[in-house]
Design a protein around this motif. Structure first.
Motif, PDB file in Angstrom:
ATOM      1  N   ALA A  77      21.752  40.818  29.080  1.00 35.64           N
ATOM      2  CA  ALA A  77      21.188  40.512  30.388  1.00 35.64           C
ATOM      3  C   ALA A  77      20.127  41.540  30.767  1.00 35.64           C
ATOM      4  O   ALA A  77      20.324  42.747  30.593  1.00 35.64           O
ATOM      5  N   GLY A 103      14.008  34.037  25.785  1.00 33.54           N
ATOM      6  CA  GLY A 103      15.362  33.933  26.290  1.00 33.54           C
ATOM      7  C   GLY A 103      15.484  32.849  27.344  1.00 33.54           C
ATOM      8  O   GLY A 103      14.717  31.881  27.352  1.00 33.54           O
ATOM      9  N   SER A 119      18.748  33.110  33.587  1.00 30.32           N
ATOM     10  CA  SER A 119      20.132  32.752  33.865  1.00 30.32           C
ATOM     11  C   SER A 119      20.451  32.652  35.349  1.00 30.32           C
ATOM     12  O   SER A 119      21.320  31.882  35.753  1.00 30.32           O
ATOM     13  N   GLU A 149      18.473  36.335  30.429  1.00 37.49           N
ATOM     14  CA  GLU A 149      19.344  36.485  29.268  1.00 37.49           C
ATOM     15  C   GLU A 149      18.497  36.529  28.008  1.00 37.49           C
ATOM     16  O   GLU A 149      17.940  35.516  27.568  1.00 37.49           O
ATOM     17  N   GLU A 150      18.390  37.716  27.442  1.00 35.18           N
ATOM     18  CA  GLU A 150      17.524  37.908  26.276  1.00 35.18           C
ATOM     19  C   GLU A 150      18.108  37.230  25.038  1.00 35.18           C
ATOM     20  O   GLU A 150      19.297  37.366  24.733  1.00 35.18           O
ATOM     21  N   ALA A 187      18.888  34.273  24.423  1.00 34.85           N
ATOM     22  CA  ALA A 187      19.749  33.098  24.597  1.00 34.85           C
ATOM     23  C   ALA A 187      18.938  31.825  24.434  1.00 34.85           C
ATOM     24  O   ALA A 187      17.711  31.826  24.465  1.00 34.85           O
TER      25      ALA A 187
END
Length: 411
Positions: free
Chosen positions: A2, A54, A57, A77-78, A80
């Motif tokens: 995150a 990402g 989020s 959120e990296e 993701a």
């Protein structure tokens, strides 16, 4: 992993900002350097980009919220992937095709493009986007209008349809009868700040305006003679603004008190000429500054003004480009204004107003001639400038422009 998405670090002159537009929704996939959110300040719109690939989020500061410098506005959120978004797309593709034409789906518009489209009443779905991922840019809206595309938005078109075929209106939507429709929208931070500063200028300065008129024929003939060669050599068009800037630079050198400002009980004399050029944009009036104009050529001035104009329309002007300035030029003539009284741009002590060039009968050597004339208006702070100094300054500009060779010969 995150990562916090923070508002940009504001300069000391900017206290806070407002979340203008979120370009991504929670759970939506983002690529590195892709635009996430616009933060609008009193002076500029700042863009916050995705730090890496990402997913956005969480949004902590929705549109309209006030944020401070470097305040967290969202969570990213990296690395993701947007599983939910992908599955929703798959589900949508498995469903039967809707009877509604997919071309009418709402496209993604940049803030500047959305404002222009709404002002001109253009249906968003009718604009072809050429930006990344089909994003509609302001240039796309301009091109749509120039090519004669439909300019009546879907709501406007529906309003002129027969009543029998009109769709039902949701209960929560306002219903108007007749043509007396009102629309209330919040004032942008930039326009609110401009309004505040203009009122302050009138309240805190002993403002007075003096007028003169100028024969534009010499400058127009010089421009007509060399404009093609000038554009071919320098890659920019030769306009009238560069002549006025150069004339103001020379006049400010000869009358340094016009270039000064009041700071408390002190008078600050500036040994340079940083001239602000008032530019109208969709968000309001902005005044980018030409730095060290005494060292700029006509081509340099034209190129910089063109660059500032484009940045202003795109909302890309930086705070450093609009701060400072020792004198300002405002050109209401481009909109057809024949005469006006410009308002000071504090802490500056004077501002020059240009106006429309209009043919008028003038007495020349005992004969009547039709000449292209322009009214000049100079508003000044009478606390610092006496009438003699202000009038002499304006007469100097008149003499320089009516005989442009004076600027080359320094006479």
């Amino acid at each position: 992993m995150a990562t916090e998405i923070k508002a940009p670090t504001f300069p000391e002159s900017v206290a806070d900002g407002t979340v203008a537009t979120w370009h991504k929704k929670p759970g939506e996939q983002c690529h590195r350097d892709e635009l996430l959110v616009d933060i609008e300040t009193d002076k500029v719109v700042l863009e916050v980009l995705a730090p890496v690939d990402g997913v956005l989020s969480e949004i902590l500061k929705p549109e309209g919220d006030v944020v401070l410098s470097s305040e967290v506005v969202g969570i990213f959120e990296e690395g993701a992937s947007a599983g939910a978004s992908s599955s929703s797309v798959a589900d949508a593709s498995a469903q039967p095709t809707s009877s509604v034409d997919s071309s009418l789906e709402e496209p993604i518009l940049s803030p500047a493009a959305r404002r222009m489209a709404d002002e001109k009443g253009i249906d968003h779905a009718a604009i072809a986007g050429t930006g990344k991922g089909g994003r509609v840019t302001k240039e796309d809206v301009v091109r749509h209008v120039e090519e004669g595309g439909p300019v009546v938005s879907a709501p406007a078109a529906a309003s002129v349809a027969p009543a029998a075929s009109a769709p039902k209106v949701e209960a929560t939507a306002p219903v108007f009868s007749g043509e007396r429709v009102e629309k209330r929208v919040p004032m942008t931070r930039l326009r609110a700040r401009v309004a505040e500063r203009l009122v302050q200028a009138q309240q805190n300065a002993a403002m007075l305006t003096t007028f003169n008129e100028i024969n534009m024929k010499p400058v127009m003939e010089l421009r007509a003679q060399y404009k093609d060669v000038f554009e071919k050599r320098h890659g920019v068009r030769l306009g009238f603004m560069s002549f006025f800037v150069k004339a103001c630079v020379e006049a400010l050198r000869r009358h340094p008190v016009v270039n000064a400002s009041i700071d408390g009980n002190d008078i600050v004399y500036h040994g340079y000429q940083d001239i602000g050029v008032a530019v109208s944009s969709d968000r309001g009036l902005v005044v980018p500054v030409l730095r060290d104009t005494e060292n700029m050529s006509l081509a340099d001035i034209e190129a910089k003004i063109r660059e500032y104009g484009k940045k202003a329309m795109d909302g890309k002007l930086g705070i450093d480009e609009m701060t400072g300035g020792t004198f300002t030029i405002s050109n209401g003539g481009v909109f057809g204004s024949l005469l006006s009284t410009p308002i000071l741009n504090p802490p500056q002590s004077a501002i020059l107003g240009m106006h429309k060039i209009q043919d008028r009968p003038m007495a020349v050597n005992g004969k009547v001639e039709i000449l292209p004339m322009m009214y000049l208006a100079m508003s000044y702070d009478h606390r610092l400038l006496d009438g003699k100094e202000a009038v002499t300054f304006l007469v100097t500009i008149k003499e320089l422009l009516e005989d442009p060779a004076r600027m080359l010969l320094d006479v």
